[in-house]
Enzyme design. Sequence first.
Site, PDB file in Angstrom:
ATOM      1  N   LYS A 157       0.860  -1.191   0.000  1.00  0.00           N
ATOM      2  CA  LYS A 157       0.000   0.000   0.000  1.00  0.00           C
ATOM      3  C   LYS A 157       0.895   1.239   0.000  1.00  0.00           C
ATOM      4  O   LYS A 157       1.986   1.222   0.593  1.00  0.00           O
ATOM      5  CB  LYS A 157      -0.881  -0.045   1.256  1.00  0.00           C
ATOM      6  CG  LYS A 157      -1.945   1.038   1.349  1.00  0.00           C
ATOM      7  CD  LYS A 157      -2.826   0.783   2.585  1.00  0.00           C
ATOM      8  CE  LYS A 157      -3.937   1.818   2.727  1.00  0.00           C
ATOM      9  NZ  LYS A 157      -4.833   1.543   3.883  1.00  0.00           N
ATOM     10  N   SER A 169      -9.903  -1.343   6.992  1.00  0.00           N
ATOM     11  CA  SER A 169      -9.393  -1.085   5.641  1.00  0.00           C
ATOM     12  C   SER A 169      -8.754  -2.248   4.910  1.00  0.00           C
ATOM     13  O   SER A 169      -8.506  -2.138   3.715  1.00  0.00           O
ATOM     14  CB  SER A 169      -8.416   0.083   5.661  1.00  0.00           C
ATOM     15  OG  SER A 169      -9.143   1.272   5.563  1.00  0.00           O
ATOM     16  N   SER A 210      -9.793   1.240   2.891  1.00  0.00           N
ATOM     17  CA  SER A 210      -8.968   2.131   2.097  1.00  0.00           C
ATOM     18  C   SER A 210      -7.811   1.418   1.400  1.00  0.00           C
ATOM     19  O   SER A 210      -7.184   1.999   0.521  1.00  0.00           O
ATOM     20  CB  SER A 210      -8.376   3.205   3.014  1.00  0.00           C
ATOM     21  OG  SER A 210      -7.454   2.620   3.934  1.00  0.00           O
TER      22      SER A 210
HETATM   23  N1  GLN Z   1     -13.292   3.219   6.582  1.00  0.00           N
HETATM   24  C1  GLN Z   1     -12.660   3.559   7.823  1.00  0.00           C
HETATM   25  C2  GLN Z   1     -12.323   5.029   7.832  1.00  0.00           C
HETATM   26  O1  GLN Z   1     -12.505   5.653   6.828  1.00  0.00           O
HETATM   27  C3  GLN Z   1     -11.457   2.742   8.046  1.00  0.00           C
HETATM   28  C4  GLN Z   1     -10.247   3.238   7.358  1.00  0.00           C
HETATM   29  C5  GLN Z   1      -9.042   2.412   7.638  1.00  0.00           C
HETATM   30  O2  GLN Z   1      -9.148   1.343   8.217  1.00  0.00           O
HETATM   31  N2  GLN Z   1      -7.890   2.935   7.266  1.00  0.00           N
HETATM   32  O3  GLN Z   1     -11.884   5.547   8.829  1.00  0.00           O
END
Ligand code: GLN
Length: 488
Positions: A80, A179, A155
């Site tokens: 990532k 994410s 994400s």
């Molecule tokens: N969807 C969650 C957020 O937007 C989790 C994001 C993540 O785990 N980086 O905070």
Amino acid sequence: MAATLGTGSLENIREGLRAGDLSSESLVRVCLDTIQHQEPSLNAITFTDPERSLGLAKAADLRLRQGERGAMLGIPVVLKDNFHWAGLPVSNGSRIAKGYIAPYDATVVRRLLEAGAVPIAKANMDEFAMGSSGEYSAFGPSRNPWDASRVPGGSSSGSIVSVAAGYAPFALGTDTGGSVRLPAGFCSVTALRPTYGVLSRYGVTAMASSLDQVGPVARTASGVAAGFSVMTGRDLLDSTSVELPGSSRLAELKPASLRGLRVGLPKEYFGAGLDPAVRIVIENALRAFERDGASMIEVSLPHTSYAIDTYYLICTSEVSSNMSRFDGVRYGARIPADDLAGMISETREQGFGPEVKRRILLGAFCLSKGYYDAFYLKALKARTLITKDFTDAFEKVDIIATPVSPGVAFSIGDKTVDPMAMYLADAYTVTTPLAALPCLSMPGGFANGLPVGIQLIGSSLSDVHLLETAHAFQQITDHHHQTPPNWN
Ligand code: GLN
């Protein structure tokens, strides 16, 4: 010379490498070709450095020829784009980090490199890991390989798509509130969020530090375990890092015995809000556990309904603090202005996208005088109650199973107009990070042709047993063998 990634499972590829039927170099070439071929439709990758990757692959081949047999030796991996891999950009899916080049390796990246794994690309992501769909990236949205009109989930969108579409057998994402698990569920791969502290965060861009964890991704639990095995172990560069008990069982994972296993089904995760088609798929899939001797027990996690509010208050508070380091002075982009204050505000105004700005504002508000007690402190108290729910449940059961998400992958554009709707997609994934528990997402079947994920949750530091349980499930089911329409 391999023409494709075959089944794409890390275990098969490793066997091929060990037997000398495959070379790491040929694999990396296949992976880079696949990327080139599929990227116009999937947009999962931000940067590659083919020459460097091929050099690393040749070095791994040499080690293989000399008889070395590591769990990850010669395996192509995707990172990532919030991990530091020295010499390559760390974009974080943002405009503000443009031009910033990693001067060192993140600890987990260094450990992968030492084990002979071969990074082949950096992966697209929601900006600074804030999002649930992959649509909040300055590089444009990634797309779901099962249906390119839909989101892959976020994400860690690019990392998950990379494994789902056969770019690489292994990838790293990060999981702050879901994410790796949410996109793994949407794209039918396996992804782990370890117990907080088990994987070092050194060299990984901080989003919400008390929640962030590195998340390994592969097609199967045993593939996840292989990569995980070379990255665990205390790191003096991350003061929250802890030793994982039983980690020597990871490299060659054996299935757990399901006989007598008590699987908890929390009623709050199967109630209103869950798409009935998803519920049916999950209930059917979980029967596999029962056939092999596990019992299903209803449990209650009564504070679940406070989890989204609690998570987004704590997360945004920490985000507002962590994002302050992107000021035009230290990393990447700088927009010149007449004075220092003007330069900082112009850089942040032009550099950050709308979701990051929304969270900085919300977080700064929660932490401000007069509101701190009403919001941030209250959220910390709710976090304790949510944690206690799990502690109580684990008195009665060994493991907890839930859906990963209330629905299947949604269409691109469906939720970007309504941030609240986007946040609600995380209803089942934000609880465990608040409680610092290990959890994973694994393929559970399909609803109307789209993947459905099952989440397994374990007690603190039970990561190895969690993977062994998922592995046992994958020995008696075949959802994880399904590949998307354009596979290879
Ligand atoms: N969807 C969650 C957020 O937007 C989790 C994001 C993540 O785990 N980086 O905070």
